[in-house]
Write a protein that holds these residues in place. Sequence first.
Motif, mmCIF file in Angstrom:
data_model
loop_
_atom_site.group_PDB
_atom_site.id
_atom_site.type_symbol
_atom_site.label_atom_id
_atom_site.label_comp_id
_atom_site.label_asym_id
_atom_site.label_seq_id
_atom_site.Cartn_x
_atom_site.Cartn_y
_atom_site.Cartn_z
ATOM 1 N N LEU A 9 0.856 -1.185 0.000
ATOM 2 C CA LEU A 9 0.000 0.000 0.000
ATOM 3 C C LEU A 9 0.894 1.237 0.000
ATOM 4 C CD1 LEU A 9 -3.097 0.609 0.226
ATOM 5 C CD2 LEU A 9 -2.688 0.993 2.650
ATOM 6 N N ILE A 10 0.562 2.193 -0.832
ATOM 7 C CA ILE A 10 1.345 3.425 -0.940
ATOM 8 C C ILE A 10 1.146 4.276 0.323
ATOM 9 C CG2 ILE A 10 -0.422 4.751 -2.156
ATOM 10 C CD1 ILE A 10 3.187 4.870 -3.224
ATOM 11 N N ASN A 11 2.174 4.976 0.748
ATOM 12 C CA ASN A 11 2.156 5.698 2.030
ATOM 13 C C ASN A 11 1.217 6.898 2.077
ATOM 14 O OD1 ASN A 11 3.643 7.445 0.466
ATOM 15 N ND2 ASN A 11 5.444 7.437 1.765
ATOM 16 N N THR A 12 0.656 7.294 0.968
ATOM 17 C CA THR A 12 -0.304 8.403 0.955
ATOM 18 C C THR A 12 -1.752 7.904 0.997
ATOM 19 O OG1 THR A 12 -0.181 8.478 -1.456
ATOM 20 C CG2 THR A 12 1.248 10.004 -0.231
ATOM 21 N N SER A 13 -1.943 6.600 1.136
ATOM 22 C CA SER A 13 -3.291 6.031 1.231
ATOM 23 C C SER A 13 -3.893 6.356 2.593
ATOM 24 C CB SER A 13 -3.239 4.511 1.069
ATOM 25 O OG SER A 13 -2.701 4.159 -0.179
ATOM 26 N N SER A 14 -5.209 6.407 2.627
ATOM 27 C CA SER A 14 -5.890 6.701 3.895
ATOM 28 C C SER A 14 -5.947 5.456 4.783
ATOM 29 C CB SER A 14 -7.307 7.209 3.637
ATOM 30 O OG SER A 14 -8.139 6.154 3.201
ATOM 31 N N ILE A 15 -6.180 5.695 6.050
ATOM 32 C CA ILE A 15 -6.341 4.593 6.986
ATOM 33 C C ILE A 15 -7.574 3.779 6.613
ATOM 34 C CG2 ILE A 15 -6.816 4.057 9.412
ATOM 35 C CD1 ILE A 15 -5.033 6.574 10.030
ATOM 36 N N LYS A 16 -8.600 4.447 6.123
ATOM 37 C CA LYS A 16 -9.801 3.733 5.669
ATOM 38 C C LYS A 16 -9.446 2.778 4.530
ATOM 39 C CE LYS A 16 -14.524 4.314 4.110
ATOM 40 N NZ LYS A 16 -15.610 5.255 3.817
ATOM 41 N N PHE A 32 2.348 -3.796 3.735
ATOM 42 C CA PHE A 32 3.679 -3.207 3.672
ATOM 43 C C PHE A 32 3.533 -1.837 3.033
ATOM 44 C CE2 PHE A 32 4.220 -7.810 3.612
ATOM 45 C CZ PHE A 32 4.932 -7.952 4.797
ATOM 46 N N ILE A 33 3.869 -0.817 3.779
ATOM 47 C CA ILE A 33 3.696 0.563 3.343
ATOM 48 C C ILE A 33 4.969 1.004 2.617
ATOM 49 C CG2 ILE A 33 3.121 2.901 4.070
ATOM 50 C CD1 ILE A 33 0.965 0.705 4.697
ATOM 51 N N VAL A 34 4.795 1.490 1.388
ATOM 52 C CA VAL A 34 5.932 1.907 0.562
ATOM 53 C C VAL A 34 5.735 3.342 0.097
ATOM 54 C CG1 VAL A 34 6.381 -0.453 -0.241
ATOM 55 C CG2 VAL A 34 4.902 1.029 -1.581
ATOM 56 N N ASP A 35 6.855 3.995 -0.274
ATOM 57 C CA ASP A 35 6.770 5.337 -0.843
ATOM 58 C C ASP A 35 6.608 5.234 -2.357
ATOM 59 O OD1 ASP A 35 9.320 4.813 -1.867
ATOM 60 O OD2 ASP A 35 10.341 6.167 -0.483
ATOM 61 N N ASP A 36 6.615 6.386 -3.027
ATOM 62 C CA ASP A 36 6.405 6.415 -4.478
ATOM 63 C C ASP A 36 7.431 5.607 -5.258
ATOM 64 O OD1 ASP A 36 4.153 8.003 -4.306
ATOM 65 O OD2 ASP A 36 5.285 9.867 -4.446
ATOM 66 N N SER A 37 8.630 5.474 -4.711
ATOM 67 C CA SER A 37 9.677 4.730 -5.414
ATOM 68 C C SER A 37 9.695 3.248 -5.037
ATOM 69 C CB SER A 37 11.048 5.355 -5.155
ATOM 70 O OG SER A 37 11.385 5.228 -3.786
ATOM 71 N N GLY A 38 8.764 2.840 -4.164
ATOM 72 C CA GLY A 38 8.695 1.440 -3.771
ATOM 73 C C GLY A 38 9.525 1.088 -2.546
ATOM 74 N N LYS A 39 10.135 2.093 -1.925
ATOM 75 C CA LYS A 39 10.950 1.851 -0.735
ATOM 76 C C LYS A 39 10.046 1.574 0.470
ATOM 77 C CE LYS A 39 14.470 3.846 2.214
ATOM 78 N NZ LYS A 39 15.203 5.048 2.579
ATOM 79 N N LEU A 40 10.348 0.513 1.192
ATOM 80 C CA LEU A 40 9.554 0.117 2.342
ATOM 81 C C LEU A 40 9.638 1.154 3.450
ATOM 82 C CD1 LEU A 40 7.862 -2.156 3.667
ATOM 83 C CD2 LEU A 40 10.019 -3.055 4.564
ATOM 84 N N GLN A 41 8.467 1.594 3.936
ATOM 85 C CA GLN A 41 8.374 2.556 5.028
ATOM 86 C C GLN A 41 8.022 1.879 6.351
ATOM 87 O OE1 GLN A 41 8.810 6.142 4.384
ATOM 88 N NE2 GLN A 41 9.753 5.026 2.716
ATOM 89 N N GLY A 42 7.339 0.737 6.276
ATOM 90 C CA GLY A 42 6.948 0.016 7.481
ATOM 91 C C GLY A 42 5.864 -0.989 7.167
#
Length: 72
Positions: A9-16, A32-42
């Motif tokens: 899931l992209i990191n700008t997605s809502s909690i909903k 798995f939360i990733v940024d626009d470049s696909g880097k894992l955020q958490g």
Amino acid sequence: MVNYTQHILINTSSIKDALIRLNVLAKDAILFIVDDSGKLQGSLTDGDVRRGLLNGVKINNIVTKILIYLII
């Protein structure tokens, strides 16, 4: 074979959005939360979302609001 892309899931997605995806994934409920470049955020589970909501995060906030609580 499990399709791992369902868990990304992209990191700008809502909690909903995260809750909807976790509900679909059911027993394999981890994102798995990733940024626009696909880097894992958490990573994010339904329990993480529950704790975030209890700490005042709103359902329309982006998922990184919950990731911040996981670090603290």
